[in-house]
Every structure is written in C-alpha cells, then in structure tokens.
Design an enzyme around this catalytic site. Sequence first.
Site, mmCIF file in Angstrom:
data_model
loop_
_atom_site.group_PDB
_atom_site.id
_atom_site.type_symbol
_atom_site.label_atom_id
_atom_site.label_comp_id
_atom_site.label_asym_id
_atom_site.label_seq_id
_atom_site.Cartn_x
_atom_site.Cartn_y
_atom_site.Cartn_z
ATOM 1 N N ASP A 149 22.223 43.546 39.869
ATOM 2 C CA ASP A 149 22.210 44.517 38.777
ATOM 3 C C ASP A 149 23.096 45.712 39.115
ATOM 4 O O ASP A 149 23.652 45.828 40.193
ATOM 5 C CB ASP A 149 20.778 44.958 38.481
ATOM 6 N N HIS A 209 30.714 63.063 51.270
ATOM 7 C CA HIS A 209 31.168 62.759 52.626
ATOM 8 C C HIS A 209 32.651 62.445 52.573
ATOM 9 O O HIS A 209 33.138 61.812 51.623
ATOM 10 C CB HIS A 209 30.400 61.561 53.195
ATOM 11 N N ASP A 214 27.320 46.707 32.586
ATOM 12 C CA ASP A 214 28.683 47.103 32.252
ATOM 13 C C ASP A 214 29.651 46.100 32.869
ATOM 14 O O ASP A 214 29.382 45.483 33.885
ATOM 15 C CB ASP A 214 28.987 48.547 32.671
ATOM 16 N N CYS A 267 38.579 48.457 40.148
ATOM 17 C CA CYS A 267 37.561 47.441 40.402
ATOM 18 C C CYS A 267 38.158 46.102 40.803
ATOM 19 O O CYS A 267 37.429 45.175 41.156
ATOM 20 C CB CYS A 267 36.655 47.293 39.179
#
Length: 347
Positions: free
Chosen positions: A49, A139, A226, A16
Amino acid sequence: MDMQVRLTQFSHGGGCGCKIAPGVLEQILAKSGPAILPKELLVGIETSDDAAVYRINDRQAIVATTDFFMPIVDDPFDFGAIAATNAISDVYAMGGQPLFALALVGMPVNQLPLEVIRKILEGGESVCQRAGIPIAGGHTIDSVEPIYGLVAIGLVDPKNLKRNAGAKPGDKLILGKPLGVGIYSAALKKGKLDQAGYRAMIDATTKLNTPGTRLGTMDEVHALTDVTGFGLLGHLLEIAKGSQAAARVDWNALPLLPGVLDFAREGTVTGASGRNWTGYGVKMKLGTKIGEAEKAVLTDPQTSGGLLVACAPGACNAVLDIFRTEGFEHAAVIGEVAEGSPAVAVE
C-alpha cells in the site's frame, strides 16, 4: 533555468522511474516483516500500500510514508516541487490529511552550486505551503547523485481509511490525472519536449492529490491508490491482488498528456517501462488494439501520478465531481473491476 547546471546529468534515472523493478522488489521483500504485528498497525507491507497507518484511538490514526528520487527535470525549483508533491500524495491516497513533513536531502555538494540546492529545497517548501503543512526537520547527506524527497506524516479517521484493497466486482475505475509523465521525461532528455509540453508536465506533477481526503469520507469508494513508478498496469494489479479480483481497462477512455502516444510510437520511452512489463506482464491480457506504443504508455512510470479509485457504479458522478471541483479536469472512468483471479485486461 538560470543556473549553469543540468540536474539530470548527475542521475542515472529520474523521478519514480528510479524505483526498483516490481519483480525484483517482490523478491527482496518476500520474507520481510515481523511474524507478529501489533493490532494498532492498520496498514503495513502486506498489500504494498501507499503508506503505513497506525491507530492511536477510535477516531485517529497516523499515516506515515516516505518518497525520494533523483532529478526528473533540470530546473531545481521544479525538481523539488515534483518530489514533494509525489511524497505527500501517499497520504492523500490513504484518505488522510497531511500534518507535517521531514526533508530527505542527498546532494553532491562539491559539484552543485549551493544556490541550486537551495532552489530544490524552496521548490519542496512551496508545495508544503500549498498543502498547509510545515517541513519540521529532516536529514542531509553528501551523495554522488542529487536526491530529494520527504517523509510525510498525516492523520486519518480509521473509518475513512482507504486502501489499495477492497475493490468489488462491478466497481468502476476512475483515474485522476493523465498518463505519460515518464515518456515526457524521456522526450525532455532528448530535447524533443517543447515549452507547452514541459508546462503540461509540471502542471500534472505538481498538482496535489487533495481529492483523496474527501474520497476517504465516501463509503462507496472501496479502494484507492496513486499511480507512480510501476505505471497504471502495475498499480492496478496491486488493487486486483489486494482485492482478489480482476480488472478491465478501456484503452480509449484513458486520459493522456498531449502527444504522448506519438512519442511512444517513435521509441521515446523509459527503460523503466520495459522493466515494469517484465515484472508483471504475465498477469496482463492485452487486446488486439494494444501495440508496443500503447503498452509503453500503460507501463510508463508516473512521477507524482494521479489517484486511482475503485468505487460503486452509482458513485461515479460524485467522485468525478470531487475531482472537477479541485481542478482535475482530466479525471475519467477508465474501466471496471470484475470477478476472477488477480489480473488486468486492456481492451
């Protein structure tokens, strides 16, 4: 890892920490979204969100989300498992239950052995099996950097839907997982993370945020999200903005992965941490005990991080019990929501 390749050598950033910095993203999305939204769209982009939610009927709504990134670790199976856990987490963060997933795969096929790519997919499949869902399609593309993730589709009763807005002054803040994944990844790249640290990192990043489904059934839980790429402060600020309230964090109450603060003090941190602070630091007030190392932890990008809950004070024990019964022994009360304009204070 038994394959002669280091996945992280192919990526300019991992996990992340790859996310576009919050300040830049805000500018990109400033004028996004249609002028008229269908009433069935219960959650869109308005509060940043975790997922979109579309109501089918009075008892059912579809939760749709996607997440993908470049390798945060070299082991292909672990990379796939972390990426899949992270993607599915957004369904749990809305109070939903996952239904199925689609795989998103971009690989430098002429540079990575096919068995390595297969192991990445197996890691993702193993997590979906634990979540009780199939990978129903996906994909693939040939890309310069290895990329893996999922589209995750879930279901939620609209009355159990939880958003990153709706927190109330007086609410307590509870964090489900310890902080420091980004710092651990930086230590791993520098060869400083021992086997015990690596195991702690994998255990945290591959633990599904399953408590979210049960938390969704609690009226006393007012907001849920989260903690991922924008760090604890960034995602808490999103709750504050969505709730038109302020938030306070007790530094001493924060659960941390072992040795994280020591790594930060020696300068083993991610570049994304500084970008995060640049994006939202103006909305932060740090107490005198918060130095540069502590700030790096607070802004550290969390790959597959923990749930962040705002709940009525009387519900704290019930929320913690849900976390404990599902194996989240580090879950802790870390602060509270307060009256005031959207901002976060750490003391």
